[in-house]
Design a protein around this motif. Structure first.
Motif, short mmCIF file in Angstrom:
data_model
loop_
_atom_site.label_atom_id
_atom_site.label_comp_id
_atom_site.label_asym_id
_atom_site.label_seq_id
_atom_site.Cartn_x
_atom_site.Cartn_y
_atom_site.Cartn_z
N GLN A 94 -0.66 1.35 7.69
CA GLN A 94 -2.02 1.81 7.95
C GLN A 94 -2.69 2.27 6.66
N ILE A 95 -1.95 3.04 5.86
CA ILE A 95 -2.49 3.53 4.58
C ILE A 95 -2.81 2.36 3.66
N ASN A 96 -1.92 1.37 3.62
CA ASN A 96 -2.09 0.21 2.77
C ASN A 96 -3.37 -0.55 3.13
N GLU A 97 -3.57 -0.80 4.43
CA GLU A 97 -4.75 -1.55 4.86
C GLU A 97 -6.03 -0.76 4.61
N ALA A 98 -6.02 0.53 4.96
CA ALA A 98 -7.22 1.35 4.77
C ALA A 98 -7.53 1.53 3.30
N GLY A 99 -6.49 1.71 2.48
CA GLY A 99 -6.68 1.91 1.05
C GLY A 99 -7.28 0.70 0.37
N PHE A 103 -10.89 0.18 -1.59
CA PHE A 103 -11.02 -0.32 -2.96
C PHE A 103 -11.87 -1.58 -3.01
N GLU A 104 -11.76 -2.40 -1.97
CA GLU A 104 -12.50 -3.67 -1.95
C GLU A 104 -14.00 -3.45 -2.03
N LYS A 105 -14.48 -2.33 -1.48
CA LYS A 105 -15.91 -2.06 -1.42
C LYS A 105 -16.45 -1.35 -2.67
N ALA A 108 -16.79 -3.18 -9.18
CA ALA A 108 -15.66 -3.66 -9.97
C ALA A 108 -15.41 -2.80 -11.20
N ASP A 109 -16.49 -2.33 -11.84
CA ASP A 109 -16.32 -1.60 -13.10
C ASP A 109 -15.87 -0.15 -12.90
N THR A 110 -15.71 0.29 -11.64
CA THR A 110 -15.25 1.66 -11.38
C THR A 110 -13.87 1.72 -10.73
N LYS A 111 -13.31 0.60 -10.34
CA LYS A 111 -12.09 0.60 -9.54
C LYS A 111 -10.93 1.31 -10.22
N PHE A 140 -3.98 -3.11 -13.79
CA PHE A 140 -4.70 -4.34 -14.18
C PHE A 140 -5.39 -4.91 -12.95
N LEU A 141 -6.60 -5.49 -13.18
CA LEU A 141 -7.33 -6.18 -12.13
C LEU A 141 -7.40 -7.67 -12.45
N THR A 142 -7.54 -8.49 -11.40
CA THR A 142 -7.74 -9.92 -11.61
C THR A 142 -9.21 -10.18 -11.96
N ASP A 143 -9.53 -11.44 -12.26
CA ASP A 143 -10.92 -11.79 -12.60
C ASP A 143 -11.86 -11.50 -11.45
N ASP A 144 -11.35 -11.59 -10.22
CA ASP A 144 -12.22 -11.30 -9.07
C ASP A 144 -12.04 -9.86 -8.57
N SER A 145 -11.53 -8.98 -9.45
CA SER A 145 -11.47 -7.53 -9.23
C SER A 145 -10.47 -7.10 -8.15
#
Length: 253
Positions: A94-99, A103-105, A108-111, A140-145
């Motif tokens: 549950q934590i994994n999905e909600a977390g 982050f998805e929302k 990108a420059d603040t994640k 690290f983030l991917t090119d699509d954040s």
């Protein structure tokens, strides 16, 4: 006037020209992680979400459940399935999905400014449960954040039960707590303490008793007890040990 000799602080290990070969060391970021792990009492590990495995696991025994760090490294996520109680595996899911939804929302420059923290039990090979606190932040983030790699810090939890899921942003007074029943994030302000309350906590951290603290800050022991009660209320804890842990985790002291 006699010239002052240069301090060895400035000269003992002064580096000259750095070669191109030397600069390539900067790409080996795990050396920095390993150096940090040697300095902290907490467990450190790195998650690779591309391979869904651990890339690094420190030697601190708190997170190892009786294994070596190399054994846990090879086990990867199987470590969780073997050593987290079954009902809490559902909590972690549950934590994994909600977390990740949270982050998805984010822009990108603040994640990379955000981290998530939560508590769950680890069961060692002798069947003993330990409630740990798990903090995780993007590395690290991917090119699509998307989060490609993340670094995690494990310490003893200061709460009495699993859960206690928070997302915090560096430099912000805001935090978000996951309402586990309704599966929604609720925004609030991080707990704060007055300067005097912080002073009392720091003196407790130095091992001083209530009477010694009272003498140190020129107040009565009853006044110190009053500050302690205020600290407990503000940090939502039950005793001074929990208060110190909470203050450290929240970077208050």
């Amino acid at each position: 006037m006699k010239n002052k000799q240069p301090s060895t602080l400035l000269t003992k290990n002064k580096v000259g020209v750095v070669s191109e070969k030397d600069t390539l060391q900067q790409t080996n970021y795990l050396e920095a992680v390993k150096s940090f792990a040697r300095l902290t009492y907490e467990s450190v590990y790195v998650i690779d979400y591309e391979t869904m495995s651990f890339e690094y696991v420190s030697e601190n025994p708190l997170f190892l459940c009786g294994y070596s760090s190399e054994e846990v490294l090879k086990m990867g996520y199987d470590f969780y399935f073997k050593h987290v109680p079954e009902e809490e595996l559902n909590l972690l899911e549950q934590i994994n999905e909600a977390g990740f939804d949270f982050f998805e929302k984010l822009p990108a420059d603040t994640k990379k400014e955000y981290s998530i923290t939560y508590d769950f039990h680890l069961t060692n090979q002798n069947g003993k449960n330990t409630l740990i606190n798990h903090k995780l932040t993007p590395l690290f983030l991917t090119d699509d954040s998307k989060i490609w790699k993340a670094v995690s810090i494990v310490s003893l939890a200061h709460h009495q039960h699993p859960g206690n899921v928070f997302i915090k942003r560096q430099g912000s007074k805001e935090q978000w707590e996951l309402d586990l029943k309704n599966n929604i994030w609720r925004k609030s302000l991080k707990p704060t303490l007055s300067e005097r309350e912080i002073e009392v906590l720091r003196l407790h951290a130095q091992g001083l008793t209530i009477n010694q603290i009272a003498e140190k800050i020129f107040v009565s022991p009853d006044t110190v007890k009053y500050y302690r009660r205020r600290i407990f209320e503000r940090l939502s804890v039950n005793n001074i040990v929990e208060a110190l842990a909470a203050a450290v985790n929240s970077k208050i002291i």
